[in-house]
Design an enzyme around this catalytic site. Structure first.
Site, mmCIF file in Angstrom:
data_model
loop_
_atom_site.group_PDB
_atom_site.id
_atom_site.type_symbol
_atom_site.label_atom_id
_atom_site.label_comp_id
_atom_site.label_asym_id
_atom_site.label_seq_id
_atom_site.Cartn_x
_atom_site.Cartn_y
_atom_site.Cartn_z
ATOM 1 N N PRO A 1 0.800 -1.164 0.000
ATOM 2 C CA PRO A 1 0.000 0.000 0.000
ATOM 3 C C PRO A 1 0.857 1.246 0.000
ATOM 4 O O PRO A 1 1.686 1.460 0.861
ATOM 5 C CB PRO A 1 -0.751 -0.131 1.294
ATOM 6 C CG PRO A 1 -0.678 -1.569 1.680
ATOM 7 C CD PRO A 1 0.438 -2.134 0.955
ATOM 8 N N GLU A 2 0.718 2.031 -1.009
ATOM 9 C CA GLU A 2 1.329 3.358 -1.018
ATOM 10 C C GLU A 2 0.305 4.319 -0.416
ATOM 11 O O GLU A 2 -0.728 3.880 0.080
ATOM 12 C CB GLU A 2 1.715 3.747 -2.456
ATOM 13 C CG GLU A 2 2.673 2.732 -3.075
ATOM 14 C CD GLU A 2 3.145 3.089 -4.463
ATOM 15 O OE1 GLU A 2 3.224 4.284 -4.789
ATOM 16 O OE2 GLU A 2 3.443 2.163 -5.238
#
Length: 280
Positions: free
Chosen positions: A2-3
Site C-alpha cells: 500500500p502506497e
DNA sequence: CCCACGACCTGTGGGC
DNA sequence: TGCCCACAGGTCGTGG
C-alpha cells in the site's frame, strides 16, 4: 504496500467504525512483524477511547485517550508491503497471518493481516510524536502547502542519484512508492534515470502537479488496483483504475502522439516502467 | 554525507 | 501436473 492512496483508502474505510469507540481489548496473535509487537501494548491501550483515525505518510495514526493510558497516546500502524486492516464482526474466524485484533465496544474488531510481515504497530505518547524517529523523518504531504517545486529543488540540488530514487525517499516527499513514482514521472515526461540534480527547475512545477494528480486520482477510485488490496469493509475489485505504465511492459505508450513502447528496467532492485521515447 | 545494495518475509505466477 | 525461480506495494542498516 500500500502506497499513500491505499493507506488513505484504508483510513477512510475504518474511521467511522473506530472513532468514538472504546478499546475492549487488543489481542496479539502473532507478534512477529517488522518490529516485534511490544508485549506491553495490550495492557496500555485497554479501555482507551479512539479519538481520531489519521494518516501521515504511509502510517495510520489512531489517537487514543483514557482507559489505562496515563497520557494521550497514538497507535501507529504501517501496512508494510502486504498488510491490510479491516473492520469485521468480532467473532469472524481468524486466518493465517492475522497478527492482531483491536476489539471495540461496538462488537466489531479492527483486524491486521500481513503475510510478509513488513508491517508494524507501535504506541507512542501523542504529545511527543515528533520524537518518534520514522515519523519525524517524513517529508511533506504531497497535498500540503509545503509540497512545492522549491521544496523539491532543495534536496535535488547537486545530487547525482536518480530522480526515481529521490522520489522514493520518504524524507523528500511522503507517500510515494514504486508504482506512483513510475506513474508520476511518466506524466511529467521525465526519465526515471535522470540525476535529480540535473533536472531543469522549470520542470519541477509539472512534476509536483503530476505527483498530486496521480495520488489524488488513485484515492478517488479507492486505492488503485493492487491485486491483494482489500478495502476496510472487505469490498474487493478495485480494477477501474488503470495504470499508464506500471506493469505494462511492451504496450504502446499512452501519451497522445507518442509512438514509444513501455519498457521495464530494474533500478536499485525495483522494477521501473517508463517510455523511452517521451520520458527524457 | 551520499549512494547502492542486501536483508527482512511469504505467496504466487510463469516457464519449463 | 508439478517444481523452481523470479518477483511483489517498503523500509532500514551496512559498507564502500
Amino acid at each position: 504496500m500500500p502506497e499513500l492512496p491505499e493507506v488513505e483508502t484504508t483510513r477512510r474505510g475504518v474511521e467511522p467504525h473506530v472513532v468514538g469507540h472504546r478499546v475492549r481489548a487488543l489481542l496479539v496473535h502473532e507478534p512477529r512483524l517488522r518490529w516485534r509487537v511490544p508485549a506491553s501494548l495490550p495492557a496500555k491501550v485497554q479501555g482507551a477511547t479512539v479519538l481520531a483515525a489519521e494518516r501521515r505518510a504511509k502510517y495510520l495514526l489512531f489517537r487514543l485517550e483514557g482507559g489505562a493510558l496515563t497520557a494521550p497516546a497514538t497507535l501507529l500502524v504501517h501496512l508494510g508491503m502486504s498488510g491490510n486492516l479491516r473492520v469485521l464482526p468480532a467473532a469472524t474466524p481468524r486466518l493465517t497471518h492475522d497478527h492482531f485484533d483491536l476489539m471495540l465496544d461496538s462488537g466489531e474488531t479492527l483486524r491486521f493481516n500481513d503475510p510478509r510481515r513488513f508491517g508494524s504497530v507501535d504506541l507512542w505518547p501523542t504529545g511527543a510524536i515528533a520524537d518518534w524517529a520514522p515519523y519525524a523523518a517524513r517529508g511533506p504531504e504531497p497535498w500540503g502547502p509545503d509540497f512545492t517545486p522549491d521544496h523539491l529543488a532543495r534536496p535535488f540540488k547537486g545530487r547525482v542519484a536518480s530522480i526515481k530514487a529521490m522520489l522514493l525517499d520518504q524524507r523528500v516527499v511522503a507517500g510515494l512508492g514504486n508504482i506512483y513514482v513510475c506513474e508520476a514521472l511518466h506524466r511529467a515526461h521525465i526519465s526515471p534515470f535522470k540525476p535529480a540534480g540535473g533536472i531543469a527547475k522549470k520542470r519541477l512545477g509539472p512534476l509536483t502537479t503530476a505527483i498530486k494528480d496521480v495520488l489524488a486520482e488513485a484515492v478517488e477510485v479507492g486505492g488503485s488496483t493492487l491485486k491483494d488490496f482489500a478495502a476496510a469493509d472487505g469490498a474487493l475489485g478495485y480494477f477501474q483504475h488503470r495504470f499508464r505504465v506500471y506493469d505494462r511492459e511492451g504496450e504502446p505508450c499512452p501519451t497522445p502522439g507518442c509512438k514509444g513502447v513501455i519498457a521495464r528496467e530494474v533500478q536499485a532492485g525495483r522494477s521501473t516502467f517508463f517510455c523511452p521515447v517521451c520520458q527524457v
